[in-house]
Each structure stands twice: as structure tokens, then as C-alpha cells.
Motif scaffolding. Sequence first.
Motif, PDB file in Angstrom:
ATOM      1  N   LYS A   6      -5.349  -7.791   5.218  1.00  0.00           N
ATOM      2  CA  LYS A   6      -3.945  -7.603   4.823  1.00  0.00           C
ATOM      3  C   LYS A   6      -3.612  -6.125   4.694  1.00  0.00           C
ATOM      4  O   LYS A   6      -4.489  -5.286   4.531  1.00  0.00           O
ATOM      5  N   LYS A   7      -2.302  -5.861   4.704  1.00  0.00           N
ATOM      6  CA  LYS A   7      -1.862  -4.485   4.540  1.00  0.00           C
ATOM      7  C   LYS A   7      -1.955  -4.105   3.064  1.00  0.00           C
ATOM      8  O   LYS A   7      -1.588  -4.903   2.207  1.00  0.00           O
ATOM      9  N   PRO A   8      -2.431  -2.892   2.745  1.00  0.00           N
ATOM     10  CA  PRO A   8      -2.489  -2.492   1.338  1.00  0.00           C
ATOM     11  C   PRO A   8      -1.088  -2.394   0.743  1.00  0.00           C
ATOM     12  O   PRO A   8      -0.146  -2.038   1.446  1.00  0.00           O
ATOM     13  N   VAL A   9      -0.983  -2.722  -0.540  1.00  0.00           N
ATOM     14  CA  VAL A   9       0.334  -2.705  -1.177  1.00  0.00           C
ATOM     15  C   VAL A   9       0.652  -1.344  -1.787  1.00  0.00           C
ATOM     16  O   VAL A   9       1.781  -1.101  -2.200  1.00  0.00           O
ATOM     17  N   THR A  10      -0.344  -0.455  -1.846  1.00  0.00           N
ATOM     18  CA  THR A  10      -0.127   0.837  -2.491  1.00  0.00           C
ATOM     19  C   THR A  10       0.872   1.681  -1.702  1.00  0.00           C
ATOM     20  O   THR A  10       0.815   1.732  -0.477  1.00  0.00           O
ATOM     21  N   LEU A  11       1.788   2.331  -2.422  1.00  0.00           N
ATOM     22  CA  LEU A  11       2.649   3.314  -1.790  1.00  0.00           C
ATOM     23  C   LEU A  11       2.057   4.685  -2.070  1.00  0.00           C
ATOM     24  O   LEU A  11       1.631   4.967  -3.179  1.00  0.00           O
ATOM     25  N   ARG A  50      -9.683  -1.923   0.366  1.00  0.00           N
ATOM     26  CA  ARG A  50      -8.949  -2.834   1.228  1.00  0.00           C
ATOM     27  C   ARG A  50      -9.055  -4.265   0.731  1.00  0.00           C
ATOM     28  O   ARG A  50      -8.110  -5.039   0.861  1.00  0.00           O
ATOM     29  N   LEU A  93      -6.515  -4.716  -1.832  1.00  0.00           N
ATOM     30  CA  LEU A  93      -5.184  -4.338  -1.336  1.00  0.00           C
ATOM     31  C   LEU A  93      -4.800  -2.925  -1.743  1.00  0.00           C
ATOM     32  O   LEU A  93      -3.627  -2.621  -1.920  1.00  0.00           O
ATOM     33  N   ARG A  94      -5.792  -2.063  -1.921  1.00  0.00           N
ATOM     34  CA  ARG A  94      -5.501  -0.650  -2.177  1.00  0.00           C
ATOM     35  C   ARG A  94      -5.773   0.133  -0.897  1.00  0.00           C
ATOM     36  O   ARG A  94      -6.115  -0.444   0.118  1.00  0.00           O
TER      37      ARG A  94
END
Lengths: 171, 317
Positions: free
Chosen positions: A28-33, B35, B38-39
Motif C-alpha cells: 500500500k501507499k504510505p499515509v505519511t505526508l 512500509r 504505512l510510513r
Amino acid sequence: MFKYFKEILSGFWSLVVGMGITLRYLTKKPVTLIYPKERLPIKRFKGPIAFVTDGKTGDHLCIACNACIKTCPSRCMSLVAQKSAVDGKRVLTDFKVNYMLCSLCSLCIDVCPTDALKHDDPNYDMVSLTQKDLVMDLLEPFRAKGTPLTQIPTVPAAAVAPKPAPPPGPA
Amino acid sequence: MTELVKIILFGTLVALFVSVNALFLVWMERKVSARIQLRRGPLHVGWEGLLQTVADAVKLVSKELTLPKEGDKFLYLLAPALVFAPLLAAFLVLPLGPGLVIRDLNVGFLFVTSLTNITFIGIFIAGWSSNNKYALLGSMRAVAQNISYEIPLLLSTMGVVLIAGTLKMSGLVAAQEKLWFAALQPAAFLIFLCASLAEANRAPFDIPEAESELVAGFHTEYSGMRFALFFLGEYTAVFISSAIATTLFLGGWRGPLLPGPVWFLLKTYAVVFVVMWIRWTFPRLRSDQLMNFAWKVLIPLGIANVFLTAVVLVFLK
């Protein structure tokens, strides 16, 4: 004996399921901005007071009625209006908000007859090293764009004003 | 004279590889864990944060080296070297490619397992000499764990050795020309993976350094470069156990198109990735669960595997 093998197999299967879940997360794509580079638009955040931009003219809506300045409990706003050299109407020439004093109570926004003020939602990283930056000139962006209302020539204040309203202004 | 040059050359190369490998593995571990959660992991120092671990290493080197007041000074200074040095020796037998072995010993990987066991003495010394209850508890757990998991580790390799008929690393690779031993001995491969995780003190078997209970386990009292040596040792141990798993079960350096060393490193880092993947999936085992798993599951299965392999081999002859 049967129970022993069943336990081992079911335990092994649960491990496989768990690893499947983490593998799915891995793809999945990381959620961190990456914050200073990427920003999250925040709705209904009480940012500093700013002018609403009119969709049609691209200009501000202020009529310099002084209602916001009268209602402001912390007296952080000030405006200067001058007489237009074209038709003699009041023209806003200066509008300052002292953000250091502002309590973000929204009373100026509620009281404005033309809905010219708003909270600047996306501006949520207000920080500055000097006090100067925190006395914000609300007209500045409009002057920079050169909108019609900022282009109106005015009669110099001293020539007309019998009673120039002294801005309560930044303390 | 050429022998001396060879020793110096290979020694330098191995030391260089170990440090670069550890820096890379720390970065990889951070990226994989990030990853999975989700980082993004390290980003800013170097490309994708690749140089972050270098910066951390510089920080570690610049830290003050402290000595515990009531500790045993001689043993305290000895322990990091004792943990790290035997792991370097294991590079002696790793077959990187056809003929690319520093010393193709007859005893092969047994040499590695016997040497890496010195590491646990080092860990126990570290815990003892720190004179700290957390460190001592951690090192006691480490010794108990490693004694238990040594048995399934060697049992799982016995099936492979029975088929190959040799302990030599090059012989083991040669025996897998047609089929990987991971396909012939899947149970042994899984047991080996579990046991080597426990041997390297990796999660979910990381009770010796369980940070939520024991601060940092046996290396609680260590700082600066001495701590870095333990860290280096841990990641080198992970690499070595993965490399041995590659050689014993995944065909070693054999593979199409690419040259041997590339295949060897590719497979090894794939196994390392699985090790990290396991770490960031499962919670830590309790002490009693750990012992139960070794003695009630891995060892019986290992013995059964050796027995079955022997029976099949006898009937095939």
C-alpha cells in the motif's frame, strides 16, 4: 497426537495469514505526508483572519464600515478608508490585523455585513521569528494582484478629512 | 608470504563488507518496517535516506563511552569483541560463487555454528559484567534460548547433509544442481528459518533484549561504539544465517543468466527480507512459549524429518 499436529498446522496457518496481511500493507501507499513539502487541506480550521476573494471580480468585499473593528473584543483590527478621487465614495486603503492579539473568536466574521472576512483555513503553520510578520496586512495580496478596488485613486487624507477615524490598531 | 597478503586482503574485504552490509541492513529494516506500518521511513539524508545510517554511525562513534561503576571492567570491555569477532570468522566458509570461497573447509557450516556459539558466551559476559539486573536477566534468557534452539537448528540441517552426503559448502551447493533442498526438505527449511531467527535473537524470539521488559537486555549498559558493535553483530548474524539458509536450502550461488555472487547476494537478501517481514508481523513470544516451541514442536519435527529422510534414502539405494 492428532490434536498436536492439528495445533501445529492451525498455528502455522495463522502465521501465514498474518504475514499475508503485512505483505498487503507493504504494497500500500504510505499515509505519511512529508509536511513542509506536502500539505493537507484542512476544512473549518480557525486560521488567521483574511479577506474573502470574490469569485467574479477577484476582489475583496470590504466596504470599510468599521463594524468588525467595533465588535472586536481584543481590539486587534484597524482600517483606514479614504475618499475616492473618482466618485467620492469611501475606499479601503489599509486593513491590518494584529494576529498577536487576535483571540480567533470569529465575531468580526459574524458581524460583517458583506461577509468579507473569513478564517484562512489552509494557513495552519503560523509561526514567525519577529512580531512584524504577525501584524498582517489583509490588503497586501490584493495589491499584489492589482485588483480594481486597490487601483482607485484617492484624495489625500489631510485634504478632506475633517474627522479621520484613528485606528485603535495594534497596541 | 602470499598467504599473509591473502589473509590481510580477505580480512579487509570482509571487514568492509560487514560494515557496509550492516549499514544497508539497518536502512532496509527501517524501510521495510515503515512500509509495513504505512510510513515512509528515512527520507532526507541521501537518496531515500540511504545515508541516514551513516549519520547514525557517526553519532554513535562520537558518544561518550561509559563504564558501569560496580561492573567487571575487564569482562565488560571484552564482551563486545567476543560477540562480534566470531561472526567475522563465519565469512571464511561462505561460498559466494564457483570457487569463490576463502576456505572450503571439510566441516563446512558446522564451523560457522560452532563459532557463532562463542557469541552467546560474549552475550552472557556482557550481561554479567554490566552488574545490572536487566542486563543479567537478558543474558540469562539469551543463553537459555540459544541452548534450546541450537538443537533444532542442527537437526534441520542433518536432513540436507544426509542427502548431499557432505558438510562442505561447495559440496552442498553442487548437490542442489537439479533441485533446491528447500523443495526436498520444506519442513527442514522452515525449522531452520525459525531456529536461526532465535539464534540471531531476532523478533519474535528477541526476549534477550525485549525492550518493553528489559530496557535493552544484555547491552543495556553499553554506549557509543561498544553498543554499535553489538548492533553490527546482530545484523551480521542475520546476514550469516540467511547466507547459510541460501547455501543449504536455496541452491547457493546457482541461478540462470547472472553470475554466481549476484545470485548468492540476491537470494541472501531475499531471505533477510523474509526475516524482517517476520519481525514486523509477529509479537514477541513469552519465555515459556519460546521454550515450548523449541522442545515440543521444532525438536520432535526435526527428529522426525531426519528419521524420514534416512528411511527414504535407505529404501532408494
